[in-house]
Design an enzyme around this catalytic site. Structure first.
Site, mmCIF file in Angstrom:
data_model
loop_
_atom_site.group_PDB
_atom_site.id
_atom_site.type_symbol
_atom_site.label_atom_id
_atom_site.label_comp_id
_atom_site.label_asym_id
_atom_site.label_seq_id
_atom_site.Cartn_x
_atom_site.Cartn_y
_atom_site.Cartn_z
ATOM 1 N N ARG A 36 -24.765 -8.978 -0.815
ATOM 2 C CA ARG A 36 -25.989 -8.555 -0.123
ATOM 3 C C ARG A 36 -26.763 -9.784 0.354
ATOM 4 N NH1 ARG A 36 -28.510 -11.802 -2.132
ATOM 5 N NH2 ARG A 36 -29.448 -11.898 -4.200
ATOM 6 N N GLU A 42 -38.903 -11.802 -1.457
ATOM 7 C CA GLU A 42 -38.122 -12.658 -2.361
ATOM 8 C C GLU A 42 -38.882 -12.968 -3.639
ATOM 9 O OE1 GLU A 42 -34.773 -12.956 -2.509
ATOM 10 O OE2 GLU A 42 -34.965 -13.617 -0.426
ATOM 11 N N ASP A 45 -38.843 -8.797 -6.932
ATOM 12 C CA ASP A 45 -38.215 -7.583 -7.494
ATOM 13 C C ASP A 45 -38.598 -7.427 -8.965
ATOM 14 O OD1 ASP A 45 -36.566 -9.764 -8.138
ATOM 15 O OD2 ASP A 45 -34.726 -8.585 -8.089
ATOM 16 N N GLY A 129 -21.534 -17.788 -5.974
ATOM 17 C CA GLY A 129 -22.622 -18.725 -6.225
ATOM 18 C C GLY A 129 -23.375 -19.120 -4.965
ATOM 19 N N SER A 134 -22.328 -12.319 -5.355
ATOM 20 C CA SER A 134 -20.940 -11.991 -5.690
ATOM 21 C C SER A 134 -20.890 -11.346 -7.070
ATOM 22 C CB SER A 134 -20.067 -13.245 -5.657
ATOM 23 O OG SER A 134 -20.453 -14.156 -6.662
ATOM 24 N N ASP A 179 -30.034 -6.702 -6.418
ATOM 25 C CA ASP A 179 -28.654 -7.025 -6.047
ATOM 26 C C ASP A 179 -27.727 -5.823 -6.227
ATOM 27 O OD1 ASP A 179 -29.883 -9.437 -5.843
ATOM 28 O OD2 ASP A 179 -28.831 -10.380 -7.521
#
Ligand code: ADP
Ligand code: MG
Length: 390
Positions: A36, A42, A45, A129, A134, A179
């Site tokens: 994502r 930013e 969350d 990373g 991921s 995420d």
């Protein structure tokens, strides 16, 4: 220059070829989950804020078949094989990458589902990373695979929360819900607006073909991230405690300004980021809903400046990539994305200029830093799903 995104069929073929090579037969269940990128919102969350990510056209694909044992055997690229005993309770292992999988198995066990023995091969086009999650893609792909192997379907929210818990308990990363929600709920041509107070996702259309999203991975990762993340969380907790409100969603810029002296400089600046970023994300959602993008560039620029100066999670390479993007023809806005200290930037760009913008980002960044970045364009992609089952 823009890198191609491998198609799901290419990734599937690669995962099946690995299955044949290592475990003697192609998989019977194939599942995929995307990485994502966050457009805006930013580091809020975990502050009851709003975030606006999308699933990207970069996937982790896992192909698996049952092996009539009580062991899971998994391979992923050059990583050492992971062998997991499914007959005893899961615990953290020294083989780091296997822990994401152990955590997901534990989540299914906690729901009363035993996982049968299986062999699996994982193939990925999500840079690891690189701030593109991921790890969430791996968790969501595994959870979706288990749904396929067991012939059950968890609710999407339940699956995303299970994946998040795996990351907390088995990878030691106390992440928010963004995420895993983006990877699980993503849909083509839709942004995933997440209200992190209610944990409710809402789809926001991103269907205009004239707009593209460029992700530029700086390919640096500074080691500050572990302690840095904990400090930011703690500062936001201190900030809201000083304000004396239950939730950052009820706090205003005025609340923060009033408490500046009591907070001290560092907590004050962290707090100013939180209230500002919540507002900017709301404004960006309005822009996407109305199609009026006149202020989106400013919102993204302000978000970046706030993350750089107040929240202090940017770095030279991210700043450089954003600076290069900012003046270019066709660019609406650019900012760092993800946790920071390296990783990627996100640039909103007119599709007709995307190729040229990608090339300039690549060439100028490389010329200045000597580092070759990874740059690709994406549209909002489909979230975690079973690709095939036989
Ligand atoms: P990000 O989520 O931003 O990519 P993280 O540090 O949270 O970065 O997660 C990266 C870790 O996830 C890797 O170190 C590895 O353990 C695991 N991982 C990611 N992709 C894969 C993959 N394709 N195969 C095996 N493990 C992976
Ligand atoms: Mg991660």
């Amino acid at each position: 220059m823009l890198q191609e995104n491998d198609s799901l069929s290419t990734l599937t073929a690669a995962a099946n070829a690995d299955m044949l090579h290592h475990y003697g037969a192609a998989g019977t269940v194939i599942a995929a989950a995307p990485g994502r990128v966050n457009l805006i919102g930013e580091h809020i969350d975990y502050c009851d804020g709003f975030v606006l990510p999308l699933a990207i056209e970069r996937y982790i694909v896992v192909s698996a078949k049952l092996n009539n044992s009580t062991e899971a055997r998994l391979r992923s690229g050059d990583q050492p094989e992971a062998v997991i005993d499914l007959s005893s309770p899961q615990s953290i292992s020294d083989l780091k990458w296997s822990n994401y999988i152990r955590g997901v198995i534990k989540g299914f066990n906690d729901l009363g589902h035993e996982i049968p023995g299986f062999d699996a091969c994982i193939v990925s086009s999500v840079p690891s990373g690189g701030g593109l999650s991921s790890s969430a893609a791996l968790e969501c792909a595994m959870a979706t695979l288990f749904e396929g192997l067991l012939g059950i379907e968890l609710g999407i929210r339940e699956k995303a929360l299970l994946a998040q818990k795996a990351e907390h308990d088995f990878a030691g990363v106390p992440c928010g819900i963004m995420d895993q929600f983006a990877s699980a709920f993503g849909e083509q041509d839709q942004l995933v607006l997440i209200d992190c107070r209610s944990s409710e996702p809402e789809m926001v259309p991103f269907s205009n073909p004239d707009l593209s999203i460029i992700v530029a991975n700086t390919c640096v990762s500074h080691d500050l991230s572990d302690g840095g993340y904990a400090e930011r969380r703690k500062a936001t907790e201190d900030g809201i405690a000083i304000i004396g409100k239950e939730s950052w969603r009820d706090a205003t810029l005025e609340d923060v300004l009033t408490k500046e002296a009591e907070m001290g400089d560092r907590v004050f600046r962290r707090s100013r980021h939180v209230v500002g970023e919540i507002q900017r994300t709301k404004d960006a959602v309005t822009a996407f809903k109305t199609g009026d993008f006149s202020n989106i560039g400013q919102l993204m620029a302000d978000s970046h400046a706030s993350l750089r100066d107040d929240f202090e999670v940017s770095c030279e390479e991210l700043d450089l990539m954003v600076e290069i993007a900012s003046g270019l023809e066709g660019v609406l806005g650019a900012r760092m994305t993800g946790g920071g200290f390296g990783g990627s930037t996100v640039t909103l760009c007119e599709t007709k200029h995307a190729e040229e913008v990608g090339k300039i980002l690549h060439d100028r960044y490389e010329a200045k830093t000597g580092i070759t970045p990874v740059i690709f364009a994406t549209r909002p992609a489909k979230g975690a799903h079973v690709i095939s089952q036989s």
